[in-house]
Design a protein around this motif. Structure first.
Motif, short mmCIF file in Angstrom:
data_model
loop_
_atom_site.label_atom_id
_atom_site.label_comp_id
_atom_site.label_asym_id
_atom_site.label_seq_id
_atom_site.Cartn_x
_atom_site.Cartn_y
_atom_site.Cartn_z
N LEU A 67 -40.82 -20.54 -1.50
CA LEU A 67 -41.71 -20.22 -0.40
C LEU A 67 -42.43 -21.52 -0.07
CD1 LEU A 67 -42.40 -17.66 1.15
CD2 LEU A 67 -44.19 -17.21 -0.51
N LEU A 68 -42.09 -22.14 1.06
CA LEU A 68 -42.46 -23.51 1.36
C LEU A 68 -43.34 -23.61 2.61
CD1 LEU A 68 -42.00 -26.60 0.84
CD2 LEU A 68 -39.84 -26.35 2.11
N PHE A 98 -42.92 -20.81 5.26
CA PHE A 98 -44.03 -19.87 5.42
C PHE A 98 -45.21 -20.70 5.88
CE2 PHE A 98 -47.03 -16.68 3.41
CZ PHE A 98 -46.63 -15.60 4.18
N SER A 99 -45.55 -20.59 7.15
CA SER A 99 -46.52 -21.52 7.72
C SER A 99 -47.47 -20.84 8.68
CB SER A 99 -45.76 -22.63 8.46
OG SER A 99 -46.65 -23.53 9.04
N SER A 117 -35.19 -18.62 6.28
CA SER A 117 -36.09 -17.78 7.04
C SER A 117 -37.32 -18.61 7.41
CB SER A 117 -36.51 -16.58 6.20
OG SER A 117 -37.30 -15.68 6.93
N TYR A 118 -37.99 -18.22 8.50
CA TYR A 118 -39.23 -18.86 8.92
C TYR A 118 -40.20 -17.73 9.24
CZ TYR A 118 -42.38 -22.26 11.05
OH TYR A 118 -43.46 -23.08 11.32
N VAL A 119 -41.30 -17.69 8.51
CA VAL A 119 -42.29 -16.63 8.66
C VAL A 119 -43.65 -17.27 8.95
CG1 VAL A 119 -43.44 -14.69 7.52
CG2 VAL A 119 -41.01 -15.14 7.07
N THR A 120 -44.30 -16.78 10.00
CA THR A 120 -45.65 -17.25 10.32
C THR A 120 -46.64 -16.46 9.47
OG1 THR A 120 -44.97 -17.77 12.56
CG2 THR A 120 -47.33 -17.59 12.16
N LYS A 121 -47.54 -17.18 8.80
CA LYS A 121 -48.54 -16.53 7.95
C LYS A 121 -49.51 -15.72 8.81
CE LYS A 121 -48.86 -20.40 4.73
NZ LYS A 121 -49.73 -21.48 4.26
N PRO A 122 -49.59 -14.43 8.55
CA PRO A 122 -50.59 -13.62 9.27
C PRO A 122 -52.01 -14.04 8.86
CG PRO A 122 -48.90 -12.22 8.30
CD PRO A 122 -48.73 -13.59 7.73
#
Length: 146
Positions: A67-68, A98-99, A117-122
Protein backbone atom coordinates in the motif's frame (compact mmCIF):
# COMPACT_ATOMS: atom_id res chain seq x y z
CA UNK A 1 5.45 -21.38 4.20
CA UNK A 2 6.91 -17.89 4.63
CA UNK A 3 5.56 -15.00 6.58
CA UNK A 4 2.49 -13.19 5.35
CA UNK A 5 3.12 -9.44 5.41
CA UNK A 6 1.70 -6.17 4.16
CA UNK A 7 3.99 -3.25 3.39
CA UNK A 8 2.46 0.16 4.16
CA UNK A 9 4.53 3.05 2.76
CA UNK A 10 3.31 6.30 4.29
CA UNK A 11 5.22 9.33 5.57
CA UNK A 12 2.33 10.97 7.48
CA UNK A 13 2.23 9.55 11.01
CA UNK A 14 -1.47 10.41 11.40
CA UNK A 15 -2.28 8.47 8.21
CA UNK A 16 -0.30 5.49 9.53
CA UNK A 17 -2.27 5.59 12.79
CA UNK A 18 -5.57 5.76 10.90
CA UNK A 19 -4.56 2.96 8.53
CA UNK A 20 -3.44 0.69 11.36
CA UNK A 21 -6.60 1.42 13.34
CA UNK A 22 -8.72 0.53 10.31
CA UNK A 23 -6.71 -2.62 9.54
CA UNK A 24 -7.11 -3.78 13.15
CA UNK A 25 -10.81 -2.86 13.28
CA UNK A 26 -11.59 -5.01 10.27
CA UNK A 27 -9.42 -7.99 11.23
CA UNK A 28 -6.85 -7.47 8.48
CA UNK A 29 -3.95 -7.35 10.96
CA UNK A 30 -5.05 -10.73 12.34
CA UNK A 31 -4.75 -12.21 8.82
CA UNK A 32 -1.02 -11.44 8.50
CA UNK A 33 2.14 -11.98 10.50
CA UNK A 34 3.11 -8.31 10.28
CA UNK A 35 2.23 -4.95 8.80
CA UNK A 36 5.58 -3.37 7.98
CA UNK A 37 5.50 0.43 7.93
CA UNK A 38 8.03 2.37 5.88
CA UNK A 39 8.06 6.15 6.15
CA UNK A 40 10.16 6.75 3.04
CA UNK A 41 10.48 5.35 -0.44
CA UNK A 42 14.09 4.48 0.27
CA UNK A 43 13.14 2.48 3.36
CA UNK A 44 10.45 0.64 1.39
CA UNK A 45 12.98 -0.37 -1.27
CA UNK A 46 15.45 -1.47 1.43
CA UNK A 47 12.72 -3.67 2.89
CA UNK A 48 11.71 -5.12 -0.46
CA UNK A 49 15.28 -5.90 -1.51
CA UNK A 50 16.67 -6.89 1.92
CA UNK A 51 19.23 -4.08 2.00
CA UNK A 52 20.25 -1.31 4.42
CA UNK A 53 18.62 -1.82 7.82
CA UNK A 54 16.92 -4.94 6.44
CA UNK A 55 20.19 -6.56 5.38
CA UNK A 56 19.83 -10.25 6.04
CA UNK A 57 16.04 -10.26 5.65
CA UNK A 58 14.93 -12.89 3.19
CA UNK A 59 14.19 -10.72 0.14
CA UNK A 60 12.43 -13.71 -1.42
CA UNK A 61 9.63 -13.30 1.13
CA UNK A 62 7.58 -10.60 -0.49
CA UNK A 63 4.53 -8.87 0.99
CA UNK A 64 1.05 -9.97 0.00
CA UNK A 65 0.62 -6.42 -1.25
CA UNK A 66 2.16 -2.96 -0.95
CA UNK A 67 0.00 0.00 0.00
CA UNK A 68 2.04 2.89 -1.38
CA UNK A 69 1.47 6.61 -0.89
CA UNK A 70 2.21 8.64 -4.03
CA UNK A 71 3.50 11.79 -2.33
CA UNK A 72 6.58 10.84 -0.35
CA UNK A 73 9.62 13.05 0.27
CA UNK A 74 12.74 12.52 -1.89
CA UNK A 75 11.84 9.25 -3.63
CA UNK A 76 8.10 9.48 -4.33
CA UNK A 77 5.68 6.59 -4.66
CA UNK A 78 5.76 6.57 -8.45
CA UNK A 79 9.55 6.28 -8.39
CA UNK A 80 9.32 3.44 -5.86
CA UNK A 81 6.77 1.69 -8.07
CA UNK A 82 9.02 2.08 -11.09
CA UNK A 83 11.94 0.48 -9.25
CA UNK A 84 9.77 -2.37 -8.02
CA UNK A 85 8.57 -3.09 -11.54
CA UNK A 86 12.10 -2.91 -12.96
CA UNK A 87 13.33 -5.77 -10.77
CA UNK A 88 12.38 -9.39 -11.50
CA UNK A 89 12.14 -10.13 -7.75
CA UNK A 90 9.38 -7.57 -7.20
CA UNK A 91 7.76 -6.94 -10.57
CA UNK A 92 4.72 -9.09 -9.78
CA UNK A 93 4.08 -7.93 -6.21
CA UNK A 94 0.66 -6.25 -6.04
CA UNK A 95 1.08 -2.50 -5.52
CA UNK A 96 -1.86 -0.32 -4.61
CA UNK A 97 -1.26 3.40 -4.91
CA UNK A 98 -3.19 5.00 -2.05
CA UNK A 99 -3.04 8.76 -2.15
CA UNK A 100 -4.86 11.92 -1.18
CA UNK A 101 -4.25 13.02 -4.78
CA UNK A 102 -6.72 12.08 -7.45
CA UNK A 103 -4.90 14.14 -10.07
CA UNK A 104 -5.46 12.53 -13.45
CA UNK A 105 -1.75 12.61 -14.33
CA UNK A 106 -0.84 10.71 -11.10
CA UNK A 107 -3.50 8.07 -11.78
CA UNK A 108 -2.42 7.62 -15.41
CA UNK A 109 1.30 7.55 -14.53
CA UNK A 110 0.65 5.01 -11.76
CA UNK A 111 -1.06 2.63 -14.14
CA UNK A 112 1.56 3.20 -16.84
CA UNK A 113 4.23 2.19 -14.31
CA UNK A 114 2.38 -1.00 -13.39
CA UNK A 115 0.20 -0.19 -10.38
CA UNK A 116 -2.43 -2.84 -9.72
CA UNK A 117 -4.84 -0.28 -8.33
CA UNK A 118 -5.09 3.45 -7.55
CA UNK A 119 -7.31 4.50 -4.66
CA UNK A 120 -7.88 8.05 -3.47
CA UNK A 121 -7.80 8.31 0.33
CA UNK A 122 -11.21 9.36 1.62
CA UNK A 123 -11.05 12.37 3.98
CA UNK A 124 -13.75 10.96 6.28
CA UNK A 125 -12.45 8.29 8.72
CA UNK A 126 -15.43 5.96 8.26
CA UNK A 127 -14.97 5.98 4.48
CA UNK A 128 -11.18 5.64 4.92
CA UNK A 129 -11.73 2.67 7.24
CA UNK A 130 -14.13 1.10 4.77
CA UNK A 131 -11.60 1.51 1.95
CA UNK A 132 -8.91 -0.16 4.06
CA UNK A 133 -11.29 -3.02 4.86
CA UNK A 134 -12.12 -3.66 1.21
CA UNK A 135 -8.51 -3.35 0.08
CA UNK A 136 -7.22 -5.66 2.79
CA UNK A 137 -9.83 -8.34 2.31
CA UNK A 138 -9.62 -8.27 -1.46
CA UNK A 139 -5.83 -8.49 -1.73
CA UNK A 140 -5.48 -11.05 1.08
CA UNK A 141 -8.47 -13.29 0.48
CA UNK A 142 -9.68 -12.99 -3.09
CA UNK A 143 -6.71 -12.05 -5.22
CA UNK A 144 -4.57 -14.89 -6.58
CA UNK A 145 -0.87 -14.04 -6.67
CA UNK A 146 1.68 -15.70 -8.94
Amino acid sequence: MGEKNILLVEDDEDQVILAMRALRKHGIVAEVDEVVVSETGEDALDYMFGTGPYDGRDANTTPEFVLLDVHLPKLNGLQVLERLRDDARTQLVPVILFSSSNEHRDVVKGYELGANSYVTKPANFEKFSEAMQYLGWYWLNFNETP
